[in-house]
Design a protein around this motif. Structure first.
Motif, mmCIF file in Angstrom:
data_model
loop_
_atom_site.group_PDB
_atom_site.id
_atom_site.type_symbol
_atom_site.label_atom_id
_atom_site.label_comp_id
_atom_site.label_asym_id
_atom_site.label_seq_id
_atom_site.Cartn_x
_atom_site.Cartn_y
_atom_site.Cartn_z
ATOM 1 N N TYR A 49 9.529 -5.725 5.620
ATOM 2 C CA TYR A 49 9.801 -4.373 6.097
ATOM 3 C C TYR A 49 9.625 -3.437 4.904
ATOM 4 N N CYS A 50 8.577 -2.598 4.929
ATOM 5 C CA CYS A 50 8.251 -1.718 3.805
ATOM 6 C C CYS A 50 8.486 -0.253 4.184
ATOM 7 N N TYR A 51 8.905 0.532 3.164
ATOM 8 C CA TYR A 51 9.247 1.930 3.427
ATOM 9 C C TYR A 51 9.253 2.714 2.114
ATOM 10 N N SER A 52 9.176 4.036 2.258
ATOM 11 C CA SER A 52 9.333 4.963 1.139
ATOM 12 C C SER A 52 10.292 6.053 1.595
ATOM 13 N N LEU A 53 10.440 7.087 0.786
ATOM 14 C CA LEU A 53 11.271 8.212 1.200
ATOM 15 C C LEU A 53 10.639 8.962 2.374
ATOM 16 N N ILE A 77 5.269 16.371 -5.382
ATOM 17 C CA ILE A 77 6.536 17.019 -5.709
ATOM 18 C C ILE A 77 7.599 16.014 -6.139
ATOM 19 N N HIS A 78 7.824 14.992 -5.348
ATOM 20 C CA HIS A 78 8.819 13.999 -5.772
ATOM 21 C C HIS A 78 8.140 12.663 -6.032
ATOM 22 N N HIS A 79 8.840 11.788 -6.705
ATOM 23 C CA HIS A 79 8.276 10.508 -7.120
ATOM 24 C C HIS A 79 7.952 9.630 -5.919
ATOM 25 N N THR A 80 6.832 8.946 -6.007
ATOM 26 C CA THR A 80 6.418 8.030 -4.944
ATOM 27 C C THR A 80 6.957 6.649 -5.250
ATOM 28 N N ARG A 81 7.684 6.103 -4.301
ATOM 29 C CA ARG A 81 8.233 4.750 -4.424
ATOM 30 C C ARG A 81 8.120 4.058 -3.082
ATOM 31 N N PHE A 82 7.714 2.807 -3.118
ATOM 32 C CA PHE A 82 7.724 1.976 -1.922
ATOM 33 C C PHE A 82 8.539 0.726 -2.207
ATOM 34 N N TRP A 83 9.431 0.401 -1.294
ATOM 35 C CA TRP A 83 10.224 -0.809 -1.344
ATOM 36 C C TRP A 83 9.800 -1.697 -0.196
ATOM 37 N N CYS A 84 9.973 -2.997 -0.377
ATOM 38 C CA CYS A 84 9.781 -3.928 0.726
ATOM 39 C C CYS A 84 10.933 -4.916 0.748
ATOM 40 N N ASP A 85 11.542 -5.056 1.920
ATOM 41 C CA ASP A 85 12.522 -6.106 2.158
ATOM 42 C C ASP A 85 11.724 -7.320 2.601
ATOM 43 N N MET A 86 11.923 -8.437 1.921
ATOM 44 C CA MET A 86 11.159 -9.648 2.248
ATOM 45 C C MET A 86 12.120 -10.795 2.506
ATOM 46 N N LYS A 87 11.754 -11.599 3.496
ATOM 47 C CA LYS A 87 12.630 -12.694 3.889
ATOM 48 C C LYS A 87 11.801 -13.843 4.447
ATOM 49 N N TYR A 88 12.229 -15.057 4.074
ATOM 50 C CA TYR A 88 11.695 -16.235 4.754
ATOM 51 C C TYR A 88 12.793 -17.282 4.802
ATOM 52 N N GLY A 89 12.762 -18.099 5.827
ATOM 53 C CA GLY A 89 13.816 -19.101 6.013
ATOM 54 C C GLY A 89 15.160 -18.419 6.201
ATOM 55 N N SER A 90 16.219 -19.188 6.081
ATOM 56 C CA SER A 90 17.551 -18.633 6.280
ATOM 57 C C SER A 90 18.244 -18.234 4.972
ATOM 58 N N ASP A 91 17.668 -18.628 3.829
ATOM 59 C CA ASP A 91 18.369 -18.359 2.564
ATOM 60 C C ASP A 91 17.521 -17.655 1.505
#
Length: 139
Positions: A49-53, A77-91
Motif C-alpha cells: 500500500y503506497c501513498y504520499s501527502l 512547494i512541499h517535499h515529495t515523499r512516498f511511503w509503502c506499507d509492505m507485508k507478506y505472511g503473518s509475521d
C-alpha cells in the motif's frame, strides 16, 4: 501607460529570475521519477500500500516476480515523499520510504528510476535494476 510599465516590470522580473536560476536549473533537472517495487520473495505474494501527502496509490498484491510501478514529478512547494506499507505472511510487515526528495536527488537522479527489490531478508535498492544494495531489513 500604467499597463505598459507593469508589462515591462514583469518581463524584467522574469528575465532576472531566469538568469539567477540558470546555474541551479542546469544541475537540478531531476524532477520526474519512476519507482519500481519488485516482489523477489522466494515463495509468497507481497501486499503493498503506497501513498504520499498528495496521492493514494491503493493496495496492490504482487505475485512472486511481479513489479508495481508508479511515476510522478516532485512537488515544487512541499517535499515529495512516498511511503509503502509492505507485508507478506503473518509475521513480516514494514513501512519504508521508497522516495524522498533528498533520496531522489542523490540516488535516482542519474536514471530517473528507483528500484526496490523486496526479498525474504529485506529491501534492496538500485537505480539501474542491476547493482543492488540492501537498505532495510524486516525488523
Amino acid at each position: 501607460m500604467y499597463n505598459h510599465l507593469l508589462s515591462c516590470f514583469f518581463i524584467i522580473f522574469l528575465i532576472t529570475f531566469h538568469i539567477s536560476q540558470a546555474p541551479t536549473l542546469a544541475i537540478d533537472l531531476c524532477w520526474r521519477f519512476r519507482v519500481h517495487i519488485i516482489n523477489a520473495l522466494s515463495y509468497d505474494n507481497l501486499d503493498i500500500y503506497c501513498y504520499s501527502l498528495d496521492d493514494d496509490l491503493g493496495e496492490q498484491n504482487l505475485q512472486v516476480g511481479g513489479d508495481f510501478t508508479f511515476k510522478f514529478g516532485e512537488h515544487v512547494i512541499h517535499h515529495t515523499r512516498f511511503w509503502c506499507d509492505m507485508k507478506y505472511g503473518s509475521d513480516h510487515s514494514k513501512t519504508i520510504y521508497v522516495f524522498t526528495e533528498k533520496f531522489g536527488d542523490n540516488q535516482c537522479c542519474h536514471t530517473g528510476k528507483c528500484f526496490w527489490s523486496v526479498k525474504d531478508d529485506g529491501f534492496y535498492f538500485s537505480n539501474n535494476n542491476q547493482s543492488w544494495v540492501r537498505w532495510y531489513d524486516w525488523s
